[in-house]
Design a protein around this motif. Sequence first.
Motif, short mmCIF file in Angstrom:
data_model
loop_
_atom_site.label_atom_id
_atom_site.label_comp_id
_atom_site.label_asym_id
_atom_site.label_seq_id
_atom_site.Cartn_x
_atom_site.Cartn_y
_atom_site.Cartn_z
N LEU A 30 -1.51 1.21 -3.01
CA LEU A 30 -0.87 2.42 -3.51
C LEU A 30 0.47 2.63 -2.81
O LEU A 30 0.53 2.63 -1.59
CB LEU A 30 -1.77 3.63 -3.26
CG LEU A 30 -3.14 3.63 -3.96
CD1 LEU A 30 -3.92 4.87 -3.55
CD2 LEU A 30 -3.00 3.56 -5.45
N TYR B 247 -8.99 4.10 3.67
CA TYR B 247 -8.25 3.73 2.46
C TYR B 247 -9.21 3.24 1.38
O TYR B 247 -9.00 3.49 0.19
CB TYR B 247 -7.23 2.66 2.80
CG TYR B 247 -6.35 2.26 1.65
CD1 TYR B 247 -5.33 3.09 1.19
CD2 TYR B 247 -6.53 1.04 0.99
CE1 TYR B 247 -4.53 2.72 0.13
CE2 TYR B 247 -5.73 0.66 -0.07
CZ TYR B 247 -4.73 1.51 -0.50
OH TYR B 247 -3.93 1.15 -1.56
N ILE C 266 1.09 8.27 -3.15
CA ILE C 266 0.24 8.96 -2.18
C ILE C 266 0.73 10.38 -1.94
O ILE C 266 -0.06 11.33 -1.87
CB ILE C 266 0.19 8.16 -0.87
CG1 ILE C 266 -0.58 6.86 -1.08
CG2 ILE C 266 -0.46 8.98 0.25
CD1 ILE C 266 -0.59 5.96 0.13
N LEU D 219 -10.68 6.20 -0.15
CA LEU D 219 -9.70 6.82 -1.05
C LEU D 219 -9.69 6.12 -2.40
O LEU D 219 -9.67 6.78 -3.46
CB LEU D 219 -8.31 6.78 -0.41
CG LEU D 219 -7.13 7.13 -1.32
CD1 LEU D 219 -7.28 8.55 -1.84
CD2 LEU D 219 -5.82 6.95 -0.60
N ALA E 257 -5.07 11.61 -2.28
CA ALA E 257 -4.47 10.55 -1.46
C ALA E 257 -3.74 11.14 -0.27
O ALA E 257 -3.82 10.62 0.86
CB ALA E 257 -3.53 9.71 -2.31
#
Length: 943
Positions: free
Chosen positions: A365, A499, A370, A502, A376
């Motif tokens: 990403l 991450y 983000i 996420l 995010a």
Amino acid sequence: MKILWFMLVVVLSVATFGYTTCLVVVSSFLVFISGAITYVYIQQRHTIDESLNEISNLSYDSTGLPQVIELMKKNQKKYNFDNRFTGSHVIDEELQTILYYVFRDFIHPWYDKISDDQEFPYQLKDTAHKIIFTLANRIKEVDWIPYFTTQLVDDLATHLRLFKQARSKLKSANHGNLETYFFDLEFTLEHGAMCRDHICMNAKEEKVYLQNIADAFLYQVIPESDFLCRPLRSLTREILAEVILYPVISMVSDPDYVNQSIIWMCSDFPVSSDIFLNILKTTNNVDELYSIRSYVQKEISSLRCNPNAESDNSIKNQLSSLLYVSKIIDVRLSRLQEGSDRDSTGVPSTVDYTKLLSQEKLIQLPLDLILRNNIALSYFIDYMSSIGYQIYIFAYLNIEGWKISAKQELSRSSSKPKTEELKTFEQLKSAAHLLYEQYLSEKSNLKLISDSLIVRSLYVRMNTEAPKENWFDDVIQHLYSTLQNDDKFLPGFQNHASYITLLAELELIKEPLIKDNDDDEVTSADELLASSTDSSVGNSPTRIINKESTGNIDNNATTVEEMLQSSQTACFTLNAKIIETGLVQESGKTFGVYAIAATKFYNDGRSDSWHVYRRYSDFYDLHQKLREKYPDLAQVPFPGKKTFNNMERNVLEKRMKMLNNYMKILMQLNVIKSHPSLQDMLLSFLDPEFGKAVPGGPLSKTLDNLLINPLKMVGNAVKTMPDNLLNTVDGVMEGFSRVFQKPSRNEEEEETMKVSSEIDFESDNIPLRIMLLLMTEVFDLKTRNQWLRKRIIALLRQVMHAMFGDIVNKRILDYVAVITSPPKVALCLANIKNSIWPNSQRAVPSPPRDNDIRMQTRVAAKCALLASLSDELKHILGSETSRTGLMLVFSMFQHQVLNKRLVYVFFEGILVTLFPNLNGLLQKLHSQSPRVLYNKQKIKTKK
């Protein structure tokens, strides 16, 4: 013998009292008897004479006895009832029918065996009429809005909090049972004054409690004369407690009934195979897996017995899918038997995505995405805080917030008087200097920018120029570059375990990996599906997983931009539906707005969804353009214009239905194919940017800020900051200081507080605050950083303000008015009547459901609940967070004892709302709990 005794009495009386006394007593008695008979005859002479005459006129043939019976029937009392209960004919008619069925099936079968006298059934029915009449009037007088918007949600949120705390204690202690911990916490919550364990865990105590409640209820609703009649009151109390309340409460608290209700309420949401497989992979209930496996094995055997199994491709595909499901169940059972995924609390486990960190090439990403995505950004803030560099992201957000606020204030100040314009300039300068001193000056310990030229240039501009929105552009660019390129920041975040979580929240990774029992290798779902295919089935198995939304990204894609570019070039079909309507105020004008949920379905299985808002005039303009270009479409029904009363709720609802039908017809495939460019016109109409560039277009900039941005969940988290943080420049810094402030309460303090104790009752929107606290409990937002929580509050505030206007309760009042209208209430009563007495006869009790059926229903309810999860909620909170929250609520409803406690809390809340003086009685009844009595005895012993 009797004569001898009589003679003995006479002789003794004469010998004792003498002849004279005995004669006087006998004469007096005879005179008294004759006088009494004469007095009665004189008083009732006319009635006696009439009766004797009627009897004398009867003939003494074979018809004489029937005539006597007929005469006696004429003298019987006739009973009249006032059949009016609520003042509404449709409601009263249903209530009369239900009351007739109740007496026919529950009263007369046993009473007619005791007596033929109809006096008692009449009195009982009259009492029932009085109860219904009094209760109906009381319900009309009560203001239900505070209860349904505040207390009911507070009770539910508090119950959920107690369940979570009890589950946590059970998990840490690893012994005992959930109910014990739960009621210990309730006892603490009520400060030792009351507890409901005795009525939830003891059927005998529960019935006694319901009898006391029924007595208190009858005291409130029936006249004193009826209440003092002990037989009538006792029978009515037993009917209420034993026939109505106890069976109903036991039924609605049964987890199987709750699961069936969930399936019924979510029946409009299609369940995909992704959801079903995810349930199987995460469940901790062995019975669920065994029941599904049994069902799958039966289906496999049935398909293999089909004579066309070798040649029919559809049968091969079904077998392939079923074998894949069976393999997943076997893998999950082996893990549970090994104890690796066992959880005594019964809540589905969270999928471990960290294995993907080393197994696959993940989507990278970009920083810009983000910073524009709420979820995010919250994970990125958490990561930066964990490494101690959160000041960089805070500085970026603060400075970006000043820039946007400056742009707004400078655009407004041009039309203000000179004095106000100068005041605005001073405020902007003051805020800019504050940011400079905090993050950039030499006095600051932070020194985020090492390039002295950028800092010096900014300082000179702040002291020599009028405020401009581009003052901090170089600083923002430098911070952005640092966050993007420094190995500790974005690259480090992309290699961190958070991450992976996420990406799971954003549904940007493939289905979780499954560990096979035979070896230690990790196999993907594709490999597992291929290995599960039997040679007799075929060589081309079909997946049962439907690829949807952004979860279909190929592993070779590395960025979201590539995914979006590929989606734009694919062929698609368009679908749109109006999901809500409301009033919005802008520049002193009020107009109706329709919320449209639009979806593009691509041929490769992917889909894109978004929300837009349109006025009636926008639909009308579209209709006129289509009429001009395609004359045959002029025949499609379209709601006409109204000069007056076009803002009334019923008009908006009627228009919404007609517009939905209009859009549905236009988007039919045969209509699209036969009208070139129609799909492009519809897509342009549904474009979020529609009308923005046209002066006086369908949606103004203000309306766009109020409605579109909050629901475009991939919108810019910085550029759409809520107005309450950016009203003034001073509010920017104060708002950010509150955003990143951690809550001060600990878990021990929360055990002694209800959810409502955290509400600021000076707020002008209590329902919103209570809903936010409920969301906090369901989705465990306290573990998330304050930025995300603040964003959720801001988004919900803007959505509720846009959809409901300034008065939030107005929409609630409208909804309550609809569901309590006579036709709706009559329909509800008719459904109850038809379910208990189908075809006017009492329903035969259904046989008990076996455990396999109950477990299959439980799995189906989980799937239905997850299918109802809206994309908007997933975009606000994240996919995994939303799924975990819903499964937590589902797990809470799988304990009958706890369900019964929640039902009694709601029941008592309704009773106290109707009759506030019952509150003391309820507390007194609950003080008989063994926990309360033990605590009192313990205190007394200490003294």
